[in-house]
Design a protein around this motif. Structure first.
Motif, PDB file in Angstrom:
ATOM      1  N   LYS A  36      33.345  41.424  46.550  1.00 59.26           N
ATOM      2  CA  LYS A  36      34.404  40.795  47.332  1.00 59.26           C
ATOM      3  C   LYS A  36      33.830  39.674  48.219  1.00 59.26           C
ATOM      4  O   LYS A  36      34.394  38.584  48.318  1.00 59.26           O
ATOM      5  CB  LYS A  36      35.099  41.831  48.202  1.00 59.26           C
ATOM      6  CG  LYS A  36      35.839  42.899  47.434  1.00 59.26           C
ATOM      7  CD  LYS A  36      36.370  43.955  48.384  1.00 59.26           C
ATOM      8  CE  LYS A  36      36.985  45.131  47.629  1.00 59.26           C
ATOM      9  NZ  LYS A  36      37.439  46.207  48.550  1.00 59.26           N
ATOM     10  N   THR A  39      32.949  36.463  46.229  1.00 63.81           N
ATOM     11  CA  THR A  39      34.106  35.654  45.832  1.00 63.81           C
ATOM     12  C   THR A  39      34.744  34.950  47.036  1.00 63.81           C
ATOM     13  O   THR A  39      35.249  33.826  46.911  1.00 63.81           O
ATOM     14  CB  THR A  39      35.146  36.534  45.137  1.00 63.81           C
ATOM     15  OG1 THR A  39      35.482  37.648  45.993  1.00 63.81           O
ATOM     16  CG2 THR A  39      34.616  37.054  43.814  1.00 63.81           C
ATOM     17  N   VAL A  40      34.710  35.587  48.199  1.00 68.82           N
ATOM     18  CA  VAL A  40      35.298  34.964  49.389  1.00 68.82           C
ATOM     19  C   VAL A  40      34.499  33.729  49.798  1.00 68.82           C
ATOM     20  O   VAL A  40      35.070  32.670  50.103  1.00 68.82           O
ATOM     21  CB  VAL A  40      35.365  35.986  50.549  1.00 68.82           C
ATOM     22  CG1 VAL A  40      35.724  35.276  51.864  1.00 68.82           C
ATOM     23  CG2 VAL A  40      36.408  37.054  50.239  1.00 68.82           C
ATOM     24  N   LEU A  69      37.560  48.314  42.567  1.00 73.59           N
ATOM     25  CA  LEU A  69      38.069  46.958  42.398  1.00 73.59           C
ATOM     26  C   LEU A  69      39.334  46.928  41.552  1.00 73.59           C
ATOM     27  O   LEU A  69      40.238  46.109  41.797  1.00 73.59           O
ATOM     28  CB  LEU A  69      36.988  46.074  41.764  1.00 73.59           C
ATOM     29  CG  LEU A  69      35.743  45.819  42.623  1.00 73.59           C
ATOM     30  CD1 LEU A  69      34.705  45.058  41.822  1.00 73.59           C
ATOM     31  CD2 LEU A  69      36.110  45.056  43.883  1.00 73.59           C
ATOM     32  N   GLN A  72      42.290  47.559  43.618  1.00 73.01           N
ATOM     33  CA  GLN A  72      42.669  46.436  44.475  1.00 73.01           C
ATOM     34  C   GLN A  72      42.701  45.117  43.692  1.00 73.01           C
ATOM     35  O   GLN A  72      42.376  44.051  44.223  1.00 73.01           O
ATOM     36  CB  GLN A  72      41.679  46.320  45.641  1.00 73.01           C
ATOM     37  CG  GLN A  72      41.557  47.592  46.457  1.00 73.01           C
ATOM     38  CD  GLN A  72      40.420  47.537  47.467  1.00 73.01           C
ATOM     39  OE1 GLN A  72      39.739  46.519  47.572  1.00 73.01           O
ATOM     40  NE2 GLN A  72      40.242  48.621  48.214  1.00 73.01           N
ATOM     41  N   ASP A  75      44.636  41.960  45.040  1.00 76.53           N
ATOM     42  CA  ASP A  75      44.070  41.189  46.148  1.00 76.53           C
ATOM     43  C   ASP A  75      42.720  40.566  45.795  1.00 76.53           C
ATOM     44  O   ASP A  75      42.347  39.543  46.388  1.00 76.53           O
ATOM     45  CB  ASP A  75      43.908  42.085  47.387  1.00 76.53           C
ATOM     46  CG  ASP A  75      45.247  42.645  47.849  1.00 76.53           C
ATOM     47  OD1 ASP A  75      46.271  41.947  47.650  1.00 76.53           O
ATOM     48  OD2 ASP A  75      45.260  43.758  48.405  1.00 76.53           O
ATOM     49  N   HIS A  76      41.985  41.164  44.887  1.00 76.96           N
ATOM     50  CA  HIS A  76      40.632  40.710  44.571  1.00 76.96           C
ATOM     51  C   HIS A  76      40.482  40.553  43.050  1.00 76.96           C
ATOM     52  O   HIS A  76      39.719  41.242  42.400  1.00 76.96           O
ATOM     53  CB  HIS A  76      39.600  41.713  45.104  1.00 76.96           C
ATOM     54  CG  HIS A  76      39.714  41.941  46.578  1.00 76.96           C
ATOM     55  ND1 HIS A  76      39.246  41.042  47.517  1.00 76.96           N
ATOM     56  CD2 HIS A  76      40.274  42.970  47.279  1.00 76.96           C
ATOM     57  CE1 HIS A  76      39.478  41.523  48.739  1.00 76.96           C
ATOM     58  NE2 HIS A  76      40.109  42.692  48.609  1.00 76.96           N
ATOM     59  N   ALA A  79      37.025  39.076  42.089  1.00 75.19           N
ATOM     60  CA  ALA A  79      35.952  40.061  42.250  1.00 75.19           C
ATOM     61  C   ALA A  79      35.872  40.972  41.036  1.00 75.19           C
ATOM     62  O   ALA A  79      34.774  41.348  40.588  1.00 75.19           O
ATOM     63  CB  ALA A  79      36.185  40.889  43.520  1.00 75.19           C
TER      64      ALA A  79
END
Length: 270
Positions: A36, A39-40, A69, A72, A75-76, A79
């Motif tokens: 995460k 990627t951010v 992952l 989620q 949202d990701h 990722a």
């Protein structure tokens, strides 16, 4: 990466390699938090791992971490795509468990398989610092950092060095005692060494010795001249004696003619 930091990381990895047997390609276990974070901040994770560890890397991810992952994925999404590029590591968990617990069980108490852990979880990093020989990587403000050596790792390193210096019990039993009086070799006696003759001052000769040495080196010239004269006189005497003995007739005395006698002053008579 700055040169000073790269030098420090190279030194850390050489310590792990020499003391605990880490080899390239380094097996890096990546958790869901690290994916995460990468990627951010738009970090090329594989490239950064290679530059930090100063060698080739082999990124791995467990089934439990990738399952987090998937849960989620909305949202990701990026990722999840990044995690799919990594090699799967079997964790032997039938039911998915939290990623921190999964990595803790995979590493164990001694990090037998020599994993490098890349995680952003503070709790997991705190737990891994108590385990010897576990390199930890995390991201701080888009900068990938390799943590310094922990105290547990330093203690394990010192213990391994101590074991290498002392033989084990089976090895010690095989060794024959060499400190007995019978097997001891005779020691050489230390003889006191004299002073260096080149560093000593020469003794000054006494005055009497100087006079005698001068006489021996320079004999009296008058003595030699007297001896030569003596030898010449002796030769002349021997020559005269030989002439007297060799002569058989007496020499006649010659008269002087034409001269005046010294007594009368008259001319001689014919």
């Amino acid at each position: 990466m700055r040169q000073k930091r790269a030098k420090a990381y190279r030194k850390l990895m050489s310590l792990y390699s020499m003391s605990f047997g880490f080899r390239q390609p380094y097996q890096v276990l990546v958790d869901s938090h690290m994916c995460k974070e990468a990627t951010v901040h738009k970090i090329e994770l594989v490239k950064q791992l290679g530059s930090v560890l100063q060698g080739t890397v082999k990124p791995l991810i467990t089934q439990c971490s990738i399952q987090e992952l998937y849960d989620q994925e909305k949202d990701h999404k990026f990722a999840v795509e990044l995690a799919k590029t990594f090699e799967r590591r079997r964790c032997n968990h039938r039911q998915p468990i939290p990623g921190d617990e999964c990595l803790t069980s995979v590493v164990g108490d001694t990090n037998k398989h020599r994993y490098v852990i890349a995680t952003q979880s503070p709790g997991l990093r705190q737990h891994l610092r108590a385990i010897p020989a576990v390199p930890i990587i995390h991201v701080n403000r888009s900068v990938t950092i390799l943590e310094p050596v922990s105290d547990a790792t330093l203690r394990a390193k010192a213990l391994e060095e101590d074991k290498a210096l002392h033989p084990t019990k089976p090895e010690a039993a095989k060794l024959t005692p060499t400190t007995s009086a019978a097997t001891e070799l005779p020691r050489k006696k230390k003889v006191p060494k004299g002073p260096n003759p080149l560093s000593m001052k020469k003794k000054k000769p006494k005055p009497e010795e100087n006079v005698s040495a001068a006489k021996s080196e320079f004999p009296d010239p008058t003595a030699q001249v007297g001896e030569k004269r003596r030898w010449q006189d002796d030769d002349q005497e021997e020559g005269a004696m030989s002439t007297k003995e060799g002569s058989t007739h007496k020499r006649k005395r010659r008269r002087k003619h034409g001269g005046q006698s010294s007594s009368t002053g008259q001319d001689p008579v014919d």
